[in-house]
Design a protein around this motif. Structure first.
Motif, PDB file in Angstrom:
ATOM      1  N   ARG A  19       0.821  -1.217   0.000  1.00  0.00           N
ATOM      2  CA  ARG A  19       0.000   0.000   0.000  1.00  0.00           C
ATOM      3  C   ARG A  19       0.854   1.266   0.000  1.00  0.00           C
ATOM      4  N   GLY A  20       2.159   1.092   0.071  1.00  0.00           N
ATOM      5  CA  GLY A  20       3.064   2.217  -0.043  1.00  0.00           C
ATOM      6  C   GLY A  20       3.299   3.007   1.227  1.00  0.00           C
ATOM      7  N   THR A  21       2.967   2.448   2.359  1.00  0.00           N
ATOM      8  CA  THR A  21       3.212   3.173   3.607  1.00  0.00           C
ATOM      9  C   THR A  21       4.707   3.327   3.829  1.00  0.00           C
ATOM     10  N   LYS A  22       5.092   4.415   4.442  1.00  0.00           N
ATOM     11  CA  LYS A  22       6.504   4.663   4.710  1.00  0.00           C
ATOM     12  C   LYS A  22       6.875   4.281   6.139  1.00  0.00           C
ATOM     13  N   ARG A  23       5.946   3.700   6.850  1.00  0.00           N
ATOM     14  CA  ARG A  23       6.200   3.291   8.224  1.00  0.00           C
ATOM     15  C   ARG A  23       7.132   2.090   8.262  1.00  0.00           C
ATOM     16  N   VAL A  24       7.855   1.985   9.345  1.00  0.00           N
ATOM     17  CA  VAL A  24       8.752   0.855   9.562  1.00  0.00           C
ATOM     18  C   VAL A  24       8.036  -0.154  10.454  1.00  0.00           C
ATOM     19  N   PHE A  25       8.106  -1.413  10.102  1.00  0.00           N
ATOM     20  CA  PHE A  25       7.453  -2.467  10.868  1.00  0.00           C
ATOM     21  C   PHE A  25       8.488  -3.400  11.444  1.00  0.00           C
ATOM     22  N   ASN A  26       8.231  -3.869  12.649  1.00  0.00           N
ATOM     23  CA  ASN A  26       9.097  -4.845  13.298  1.00  0.00           C
ATOM     24  C   ASN A  26       8.247  -5.994  13.803  1.00  0.00           C
ATOM     25  N   VAL A  27       8.691  -7.198  13.559  1.00  0.00           N
ATOM     26  CA  VAL A  27       8.036  -8.382  14.097  1.00  0.00           C
ATOM     27  C   VAL A  27       9.013  -9.007  15.075  1.00  0.00           C
ATOM     28  N   ALA A  28       8.580  -9.151  16.311  1.00  0.00           N
ATOM     29  CA  ALA A  28       9.437  -9.742  17.342  1.00  0.00           C
ATOM     30  C   ALA A  28       8.966 -11.162  17.620  1.00  0.00           C
ATOM     31  N   ILE A  29       9.882 -12.096  17.561  1.00  0.00           N
ATOM     32  CA  ILE A  29       9.593 -13.491  17.911  1.00  0.00           C
ATOM     33  C   ILE A  29      10.178 -13.719  19.292  1.00  0.00           C
ATOM     34  N   ILE A  30       9.309 -14.011  20.251  1.00  0.00           N
ATOM     35  CA  ILE A  30       9.747 -14.165  21.633  1.00  0.00           C
ATOM     36  C   ILE A  30       9.383 -15.573  22.099  1.00  0.00           C
ATOM     37  N   PRO A  31      10.343 -16.478  22.096  1.00  0.00           N
ATOM     38  CA  PRO A  31      10.081 -17.864  22.507  1.00  0.00           C
ATOM     39  C   PRO A  31       9.662 -17.948  23.977  1.00  0.00           C
ATOM     40  N   GLY A  32       8.813 -18.922  24.275  1.00  0.00           N
ATOM     41  CA  GLY A  32       8.419 -19.183  25.654  1.00  0.00           C
ATOM     42  C   GLY A  32       7.378 -18.224  26.198  1.00  0.00           C
ATOM     43  N   VAL A  33       6.641 -17.557  25.291  1.00  0.00           N
ATOM     44  CA  VAL A  33       5.615 -16.598  25.710  1.00  0.00           C
ATOM     45  C   VAL A  33       4.326 -16.940  24.968  1.00  0.00           C
ATOM     46  N   ASN A  34       3.178 -16.846  25.678  1.00  0.00           N
ATOM     47  CA  ASN A  34       1.902 -17.178  25.048  1.00  0.00           C
ATOM     48  C   ASN A  34       1.165 -15.931  24.559  1.00  0.00           C
ATOM     49  N   VAL A  60       9.095  -9.856  27.013  1.00  0.00           N
ATOM     50  CA  VAL A  60       8.192  -8.976  26.270  1.00  0.00           C
ATOM     51  C   VAL A  60       8.459  -7.525  26.648  1.00  0.00           C
ATOM     52  N   SER A  61       8.583  -7.264  27.941  1.00  0.00           N
ATOM     53  CA  SER A  61       8.864  -5.898  28.405  1.00  0.00           C
ATOM     54  C   SER A  61      10.154  -5.373  27.793  1.00  0.00           C
ATOM     55  N   THR A  62      11.169  -6.206  27.748  1.00  0.00           N
ATOM     56  CA  THR A  62      12.452  -5.811  27.168  1.00  0.00           C
ATOM     57  C   THR A  62      12.303  -5.498  25.682  1.00  0.00           C
ATOM     58  N   ALA A  63      11.560  -6.335  24.968  1.00  0.00           N
ATOM     59  CA  ALA A  63      11.354  -6.103  23.532  1.00  0.00           C
ATOM     60  C   ALA A  63      10.599  -4.797  23.292  1.00  0.00           C
ATOM     61  N   ILE A  64       9.582  -4.532  24.103  1.00  0.00           N
ATOM     62  CA  ILE A  64       8.783  -3.316  23.923  1.00  0.00           C
ATOM     63  C   ILE A  64       9.597  -2.074  24.268  1.00  0.00           C
ATOM     64  N   THR A  65      10.317  -2.100  25.383  1.00  0.00           N
ATOM     65  CA  THR A  65      11.102  -0.918  25.752  1.00  0.00           C
ATOM     66  C   THR A  65      12.231  -0.678  24.758  1.00  0.00           C
ATOM     67  N   GLY A  66      12.812  -1.743  24.225  1.00  0.00           N
ATOM     68  CA  GLY A  66      13.840  -1.591  23.194  1.00  0.00           C
ATOM     69  C   GLY A  66      13.269  -0.942  21.943  1.00  0.00           C
ATOM     70  N   TRP A  67      12.070  -1.391  21.544  1.00  0.00           N
ATOM     71  CA  TRP A  67      11.417  -0.809  20.370  1.00  0.00           C
ATOM     72  C   TRP A  67      11.089   0.661  20.613  1.00  0.00           C
ATOM     73  N   LEU A  68      10.559   0.965  21.797  1.00  0.00           N
ATOM     74  CA  LEU A  68      10.245   2.357  22.119  1.00  0.00           C
ATOM     75  C   LEU A  68      11.498   3.235  22.080  1.00  0.00           C
ATOM     76  N   SER A  69      12.593   2.732  22.620  1.00  0.00           N
ATOM     77  CA  SER A  69      13.839   3.496  22.619  1.00  0.00           C
ATOM     78  C   SER A  69      14.342   3.770  21.207  1.00  0.00           C
ATOM     79  N   ARG A  70      14.196   2.788  20.321  1.00  0.00           N
ATOM     80  CA  ARG A  70      14.642   2.951  18.937  1.00  0.00           C
ATOM     81  C   ARG A  70      13.675   3.823  18.122  1.00  0.00           C
ATOM     82  N   THR A  71      12.403   3.778  18.468  1.00  0.00           N
ATOM     83  CA  THR A  71      11.377   4.421  17.658  1.00  0.00           C
ATOM     84  C   THR A  71      11.101   5.857  18.086  1.00  0.00           C
ATOM     85  N   LEU A  72      11.057   6.095  19.370  1.00  0.00           N
ATOM     86  CA  LEU A  72      10.727   7.426  19.869  1.00  0.00           C
ATOM     87  C   LEU A  72      12.009   8.192  20.173  1.00  0.00           C
ATOM     88  N   VAL A  73      12.534   8.797  19.160  1.00  0.00           N
ATOM     89  CA  VAL A  73      13.792   9.531  19.289  1.00  0.00           C
ATOM     90  C   VAL A  73      13.504  10.842  20.008  1.00  0.00           C
TER      91      VAL A  73
END
Length: 75
Positions: A19-34, A60-73
């Motif tokens: 669709r041509g969006t310029k947004r960046v997408f990240n998919v996190a695979i976190i083993p051992g989580v439901n 999960v918390s680590t993945a989310i905070t890492g994403w927030l740190s990288r995304t919200l400059v």
């Protein structure tokens, strides 16, 4: 998590890119989580009632905070 296959996430990213969006997408695979984001052995719904810790997994918390740190400059 067996409720949402990884392929669904990949399909959503591909659709957004088509669709041509310029947004960046990240998919996190976190083993051992439901699907509840809690630590689990199998990820099956039948396991929910036997889980002792229903808190959001630290992984999960680590993945989310890492994403927030990288995304919200800082501006």
């Amino acid at each position: 998590d067996w409720q949402v296959p990884l392929a669904h996430a990949n399909q959503l990213v591909a659709l957004a890119q088509r669709r041509g969006t310029k947004r960046v997408f990240n998919v996190a695979i976190i083993p051992g989580v439901n699907h509840l984001l809690a630590a689990a052995s199998t990820g099956e719904v039948s396991e929910y009632a036997t889980l002792e810790d229903l808190n959001v997994s630290g992984k999960v918390s680590t993945a989310i905070t890492g994403w927030l740190s990288r995304t919200l400059v800082a501006r």
